[in-house]
Design a protein around this motif. Structure first.
Motif, short mmCIF file in Angstrom:
data_model
loop_
_atom_site.label_atom_id
_atom_site.label_comp_id
_atom_site.label_asym_id
_atom_site.label_seq_id
_atom_site.Cartn_x
_atom_site.Cartn_y
_atom_site.Cartn_z
N ALA A 120 0.84 -1.20 0.00
CA ALA A 120 0.00 0.00 0.00
C ALA A 120 0.87 1.24 0.00
O ALA A 120 0.60 2.23 -0.70
CB ALA A 120 -0.93 0.00 1.21
N ALA A 121 1.97 1.21 0.77
CA ALA A 121 2.87 2.36 0.84
C ALA A 121 3.56 2.57 -0.50
O ALA A 121 3.72 3.70 -0.98
CB ALA A 121 3.91 2.16 1.94
N LEU A 122 3.96 1.47 -1.12
CA LEU A 122 4.65 1.59 -2.41
C LEU A 122 3.75 2.20 -3.48
O LEU A 122 4.17 3.09 -4.21
CB LEU A 122 5.13 0.21 -2.88
N THR A 123 2.50 1.73 -3.55
CA THR A 123 1.63 2.28 -4.60
C THR A 123 1.42 3.79 -4.37
O THR A 123 1.42 4.56 -5.32
CB THR A 123 0.26 1.58 -4.67
N SER A 124 1.30 4.19 -3.09
CA SER A 124 1.13 5.62 -2.83
C SER A 124 2.41 6.39 -3.13
O SER A 124 2.37 7.46 -3.74
CB SER A 124 0.73 5.86 -1.37
N ILE A 136 4.69 5.62 -5.21
CA ILE A 136 4.88 5.67 -6.65
C ILE A 136 4.01 6.77 -7.26
O ILE A 136 4.46 7.52 -8.13
CB ILE A 136 4.58 4.29 -7.28
N SER A 137 2.78 6.92 -6.76
CA SER A 137 1.94 7.97 -7.35
C SER A 137 2.46 9.36 -6.96
O SER A 137 2.38 10.30 -7.74
CB SER A 137 0.46 7.78 -7.01
N LEU A 138 3.04 9.48 -5.75
CA LEU A 138 3.66 10.76 -5.38
C LEU A 138 4.84 11.07 -6.29
O LEU A 138 5.02 12.19 -6.77
CB LEU A 138 4.18 10.70 -3.94
N MET A 139 5.66 10.04 -6.51
CA MET A 139 6.87 10.24 -7.33
C MET A 139 6.50 10.48 -8.78
O MET A 139 7.08 11.34 -9.45
CB MET A 139 7.75 8.99 -7.19
#
Ligand code: PFF
Length: 462
Positions: A325-329, A331-334
């Motif tokens: 969940a942290a990675l998908t978020s 990634i969208s921030l980046m």
């Protein structure tokens, strides 16, 4: 060219969601992350339990709703990310400022988000090694974050994962992973929450979390709840402009906003039910633990897992899902940050990634060291990570949201926004929207902004 042809032309040039489900899943994937599982429970524990929850829910239903609808409609109308969307209406400094403040926020969040992401990987790794009992020890977490080198190492590992995905552009992979993992995360969260609330002594915690007690109210309750609302729903940071710009004219904006809010809030509530009752069951609701702040999840949950028969596996699975969940978020921030840099400065993705790598290394390492070798550094009484978090959530996001309100009220006009929403469906809450936009939103955002600055400068005590 008629409207339809214009639409088609745009869709060839710009990515587009397949429809409402695709859009809701993408926004939910960005919205559900560390904000729900790590940040929401510690703020609720710290700022008044049920009182915090009540204020948070009221804000979600009013401002949150109005802001998501506004940003999405502006994105869909202009087919641009925030900088471009603001520039479409004017070229003066205030328009550039309005666009950029929205666009810069994710660039500041993603580094410290990745520090927390690093903590999650570290815990995952320890569960993998079978160290469930060690993780549950009282000072395990504080020792870990104080060992700056280790915190930095895990931060770098998390960041590397984010960059690999961004550079490889495996967007579909990420979407697939989150579609499968999200339901598993929900099931596991229900299971852990069920276990937590049935521990002896946990009911006190359930009451503290769910029943508002006016004695626990302070202005900080509102400031914190508002910052959390922005953070958790990915509002006031350009994300929804960008996603709105990929949205078809036939998708009902109001209905999808409602779904995203329900999903995001449900996960936050579950996380609260996993963690807060456990604080009461395992630490007797000690005020120091309730006030633990960013470390709460890492202190409390390992105790819950250690007390379960098969806690090692539960701990491993839980931290794995939180990591995804942290990675998908992240990634969208980046992704937003990189695309803003490459759109606005005309640089290619690789070069834009290098800029972001420098930003990550500086803000991220400072945040990681801030609990260790740099713990003598405090800014307005806060440690570095807490300060960056406060700066973005309680200062910059209200300004960004205010910029959006002004853009709509002074330039675009409520009528034009309504027309954009009515392209796909009847605008059911039109009156409410106008009212909140005109009176409540600017007033409240200004009060929150001023009070959080005054609090930090020590002029008032909240
Ligand atoms: N909403 C995410 C969370 O609650 O963890 C954080 C976030 C992700 C904010 C992506 C903004 C964003 F673009």
């Amino acid at each position: 060219m008629n409207n339809n042809e214009t639409e088609k032309k745009h869709h060839h040039a710009r990515g587009r969601f397949s429809g409402r489900i695709g859009y809701v899943l993408a926004v939910a994937g960005s919205a559900v992350g560390l904000g729900n599982i790590w940040r929401f429970p510690y703020l609720a524990a710290k700022y008044g339990g049920g009182m915090f929850l009540l204020v948070y829910l009221l804000l979600i239903l009013t401002f949150g709703y109005v802001l998501i609808v506004s940003e999405t409609a502006l994105g869909r109308m202009t087919r641009k990310s925030p900088v471009g969307a603001f520039a479409k209406f004017g070229k003066s400094f205030s328009f550039r400022f309005g666009g950029w403040i929205n666009a810069v926020i994710p660039m500041i969040i993603v580094p410290y988000y990745s520090v927390i992401g690093g903590w999650v990987i570290k815990y995952l790794f320890e569960y993998l090694k079978g160290n469930s009992a060690a993780l549950a020890a009282d000072d395990y977490f504080s020792n870990f974050i104080a060992s700056s080198g280790m915190a930095e190492l895990w931060f770098l590992i998390f960041s590397a994962l984010v960059f690999i995905v961004i550079l490889a552009g495996v967007k579909n992979g990420v979407e697939l992973v989150s579609k499968i993992m999200m339901p598993v995360l929900v099931l596991l969260a229900i299971f852990v929450a069920g276990y937590s609330v049935t521990r002896p002594g946990a009911m006190e915690g359930v009451k503290y979390f769910l029943i508002p007690n006016f004695e626990n109210f302070s202005p900080m309750t509102v400031v914190a709840a508002m910052g959390q609302m922005f953070y958790s729903l990915s509002i006031a940071m350009g994300i929804l402009y960008t996603y709105g710009s990929y949205l078809g004219k036939d998708v009902d904006i109001e209905a999808s906003t409602k779904q995203v809010e329900i999903f995001d809030t449900a996960i936050a509530l579950l996380a609260g039910l996993m963690i807060i009752p456990a604080v009461f069951a395992f630490s007797g609701g000690a005020p120091e633990t309730l006030q633990a702040g960013p470390s709460l999840m890492f202190i409390t949950l390992p105790k819950v897992f250690a007390s379960m028969g098969f806690g090692g596996i539960a701990g491993f699975t839980f931290f794995l899902l939180v990591l995804l969940a942290a990675l998908t978020s992240a990634i969208s921030l980046m992704e937003t940050s990189v695309s803003t840099i490459s759109d606005e400065l005309g640089w290619n993705r690789k070069k834009s990634c290098i800029i972001m790598a420098v930003v990550m290394l500086s803000i991220g390492s400072a945040s990681a060291f801030g609990y260790g070798i740099w713990d003598f550094v405090t800014i307005f009484g806060m440690q570095i990570l807490d300060f960056v978090d406060f700066l973005t959530n309680s200062v910059m996001m209200p300004i960004a949201a205010l910029a959006t309100c002004f853009l709509i009220l002074k330039v675009v006009g409520l009528q034009t926004i309504s027309e954009e929403i009515e392209r796909s469906s009847k605008f059911k809450r039109k009156k409410l929207y106008g009212f909140f936009m005109k009176y409540l939103a600017p007033l409240c955002i200004t009060i929150i902004l001023l009070s959080s600055i005054a609090n930090v400068l020590g002029w008032i005590h909240m």
